[in-house]
Design a protein around this motif. Sequence first.
Motif, PDB file in Angstrom:
ATOM      1  N   CYS A  39       0.844  -1.201   0.000  1.00 33.87           N
ATOM      2  CA  CYS A  39       0.000   0.000   0.000  1.00 33.87           C
ATOM      3  C   CYS A  39       0.883   1.257   0.000  1.00 33.87           C
ATOM      4  O   CYS A  39       2.040   1.230   0.420  1.00 33.87           O
ATOM      5  CB  CYS A  39      -0.880  -0.027   1.241  1.00 33.87           C
ATOM      6  N   ASP A  41       0.465   3.626   1.894  1.00 28.59           N
ATOM      7  CA  ASP A  41       0.390   4.144   3.263  1.00 28.59           C
ATOM      8  C   ASP A  41       1.770   4.566   3.799  1.00 28.59           C
ATOM      9  O   ASP A  41       2.743   3.826   3.658  1.00 28.59           O
ATOM     10  CB  ASP A  41      -0.199   3.052   4.158  1.00 28.59           C
ATOM     11  N   GLY A  64      -4.157   0.392  -1.282  1.00 25.91           N
ATOM     12  CA  GLY A  64      -4.877  -0.887  -1.211  1.00 25.91           C
ATOM     13  C   GLY A  64      -4.081  -2.083  -1.691  1.00 25.91           C
ATOM     14  O   GLY A  64      -4.584  -3.198  -1.705  1.00 25.91           O
ATOM     15  N   HIS A 105      -1.955  -4.323   5.155  1.00 22.46           N
ATOM     16  CA  HIS A 105      -1.626  -3.825   6.504  1.00 22.46           C
ATOM     17  C   HIS A 105      -2.856  -3.444   7.311  1.00 22.46           C
ATOM     18  O   HIS A 105      -3.949  -3.300   6.768  1.00 22.46           O
ATOM     19  CB  HIS A 105      -0.686  -2.625   6.383  1.00 22.46           C
ATOM     20  N   CYS A 108      -5.933   0.070   7.156  1.00 19.02           N
ATOM     21  CA  CYS A 108      -5.743   0.516   5.764  1.00 19.02           C
ATOM     22  C   CYS A 108      -6.920   1.385   5.298  1.00 19.02           C
ATOM     23  O   CYS A 108      -8.079   0.962   5.349  1.00 19.02           O
ATOM     24  CB  CYS A 108      -5.600  -0.702   4.854  1.00 19.02           C
ATOM     25  N   GLY A 109      -6.612   2.590   4.840  1.00 21.91           N
ATOM     26  CA  GLY A 109      -7.643   3.516   4.383  1.00 21.91           C
ATOM     27  C   GLY A 109      -8.427   2.985   3.195  1.00 21.91           C
ATOM     28  O   GLY A 109      -9.637   3.208   3.080  1.00 21.91           O
TER      29      GLY A 109
HETATM   30 ZN   LIG Z   1      -3.407   0.898   3.028  1.00 23.38          ZN
END
Ligand SMILES: [Zn+2]
Length: 213
Positions: A39, A41, A64, A105, A108-109
């Motif tokens: 991701c 992130d 994602g 992870h 995760c958004g």
């Molecule tokens: Zn994520």
Amino acid sequence: MNALRQGVLRFRYRTYSGYKELFEKLSNTQKPSTLFITCADSRIDPNLLTDSVPGTLFVDRNAGNFIPEPRHPNATDSSVSASEEATIEFAIKYLKVANIVICGHSDCGAMKALMADAESIEHLPAVGSWIENGRPALHTVRAEKGWSALTPAKQLERLAKANVELQVARVSKYLGNYKKKPQVAGWYFNIGHGEVHEFIRRGKKDIWAPIEF
Ligand SMILES: [Zn+2]
């Protein structure tokens, strides 16, 4: 921005000396062992997480950690999917990586957006269409026994893991009948605990287990 420039200077005049030989060796060639798909992130640092040096991981990041379905060979669109596909193709066929890791992870958004109803992300149209790459994972977990009894945090974790399982299955479509297939692993990084779980086969079952000695 200045904090980043200061960081560049600390790297250039302090950190670099410890890696001088490595960077000189890498200056006109790379032979990474692993395609690491994770991701975007900010809390994931693939080299830190695997305690590996520059030159080891060929990293592909997107919100994602999705791998789009491979397009038809004659497709001519220039979408994000095409760029993801090019990265994977380059790593497998040109760099000939020995391993592919797909690492999801916690917190995760993209997984949260997938779980949220469409209205709550309608101001993010690009996100809305990109996370569709994970939609089948949401269908899978919602059909699993015990799903509705899980806490929201556990549901998010289960979805992130199911999403990795989905991407592991997709990446094998890119390998086709390629002779020397890389090993593929599905990982889940728990940010708060610094622990990585791996999707492994134990007996006749595929399970998630922490990577341990
Ligand atoms: Zn994520």
